[in-house]
Motif scaffolding. Structure first.
Motif, PDB file in Angstrom:
ATOM      1  N   PRO A  51     -25.227  14.384  15.616  1.00 36.01           N
ATOM      2  CA  PRO A  51     -25.002  14.090  14.219  1.00 36.01           C
ATOM      3  C   PRO A  51     -23.744  13.692  13.853  1.00 36.01           C
ATOM      4  O   PRO A  51     -23.317  12.918  13.082  1.00 36.01           O
ATOM      5  CB  PRO A  51     -25.240  15.496  13.834  1.00 36.01           C
ATOM      6  N   GLU A  52     -22.550  13.970  14.787  1.00 34.13           N
ATOM      7  CA  GLU A  52     -21.241  13.252  14.364  1.00 34.13           C
ATOM      8  C   GLU A  52     -21.189  11.826  14.417  1.00 34.13           C
ATOM      9  O   GLU A  52     -20.509  11.221  13.433  1.00 34.13           O
ATOM     10  CB  GLU A  52     -20.049  13.814  15.268  1.00 34.13           C
ATOM     11  N   ILE A  53     -22.040  11.175  15.192  1.00 35.39           N
ATOM     12  CA  ILE A  53     -22.148   9.670  15.474  1.00 35.39           C
ATOM     13  C   ILE A  53     -23.037   9.162  14.542  1.00 35.39           C
ATOM     14  O   ILE A  53     -23.079   8.098  14.005  1.00 35.39           O
ATOM     15  CB  ILE A  53     -22.090   9.395  16.809  1.00 35.39           C
ATOM     16  N   ASP A  54     -24.395   9.814  14.673  1.00 29.21           N
ATOM     17  CA  ASP A  54     -25.297   9.113  14.010  1.00 29.21           C
ATOM     18  C   ASP A  54     -25.460   9.456  12.560  1.00 29.21           C
ATOM     19  O   ASP A  54     -26.195   8.256  11.894  1.00 29.21           O
ATOM     20  CB  ASP A  54     -26.622   9.739  14.693  1.00 29.21           C
ATOM     21  N   PRO A  56     -23.358   9.341   9.752  1.00 23.55           N
ATOM     22  CA  PRO A  56     -22.744   8.422   8.991  1.00 23.55           C
ATOM     23  C   PRO A  56     -23.479   7.129   8.966  1.00 23.55           C
ATOM     24  O   PRO A  56     -23.764   6.373   7.726  1.00 23.55           O
ATOM     25  CB  PRO A  56     -21.445   8.174   9.692  1.00 23.55           C
ATOM     26  N   TRP A  67     -21.159   1.660  14.505  1.00 21.37           N
ATOM     27  CA  TRP A  67     -21.944   2.889  15.266  1.00 21.37           C
ATOM     28  C   TRP A  67     -21.673   2.752  16.812  1.00 21.37           C
ATOM     29  O   TRP A  67     -21.353   3.556  17.631  1.00 21.37           O
ATOM     30  CB  TRP A  67     -23.217   3.040  14.884  1.00 21.37           C
TER      31      TRP A  67
END
Length: 210
Positions: A51-54, A56, A67
């Motif tokens: 979630p922290e990377i995906d 946004p 990304w």
């Protein structure tokens, strides 16, 4: 498009996920790069889809290139920088295809009921659908990157039902992720856990055979 309502149907609209239902990615090249780098299979995807990377990306807050940068940074302690960037790019640019059986089923159902794609997607979604020849598949497309909310947030389901023009409890929702189905069912939708075309065919039979 004018839709003929089927009185015997338990739903008046079909809301359908895109990835792993209609669209499938070929991650062969990524797997080859991971093997060459000595990484366990799936390492890049596990990091990238966290979630922290995906999130946004899925909320339209960053570009796909940003990304890839984040993925490369996350892998920097395991592989050289160039390899990390190549892994992220291989995931972001993996070729994809549409399942012709699922597409055929959905085109048939759309002749009878409103069809809305509800997908956690990137800002590239519209171009991707055009590449697949599916720009006209659905009556509406609700993309998380465009509406600013992602499944399983209840708001994205409510937006989709509103665009379909039917109450939430009259919607059939199809997805491969159980948490997304459970969120839809909590709103009163009929949920279908997609694992293959037969799941969709069975769910749509009441409409397609009428």
């Amino acid at each position: 498009m004018t839709h003929n309502r089927i009185c015997r149907s338990p739903y008046d609209a079909v809301l359908c996920d895109l990835d792993n239902v209609i669209r499938f990615y070929d991650l062969t090249r990524l797997a080859e790069l991971e093997h060459a780098a000595g990484l366990p299979p799936g390492t890049t995807a596990a990091l990238a889809y966290g979630p922290e990377i995906d999130l946004p990306l899925l909320l339209g807050k960053i570009t796909q290139e940003a990304w890839v940068d984040a993925v490369a940074l996350g892998l920097a302690d395991r592989v050289p920088e160039g390899t990390a960037r190549a892994l992220g790019a291989a995931l972001a640019r993996a070729p994809f295809r549409a399942d012709p059986v699922v597409v055929s089923l959905l085109r048939r159902v759309r002749a009878r009921l409103p069809l809305v794609l509800v997908t956690n997607a990137t800002l590239e979604l519209e171009d991707d659908l055009s590449t697949l020849g599916l720009a006209d598949l659905a009556d509406h497309v609700v993309s998380s990157a465009r509406v600013g909310v992602a499944k399983p947030d209840r708001e994205i389901y409510e937006i989709a039902a509103e665009r379909a023009g039917v109450p939430v409890h009259r919607c059939l929702f199809v997805d491969d992720q159980l948490q997304n189905i459970e969120a839809a069912m909590a709103l009163g939708m009929t949920g279908v856990h997609y694992r293959g075309p037969e799941d969709l065919r069975e769910a749509l039979a009441v409409v397609l055979e009428a």
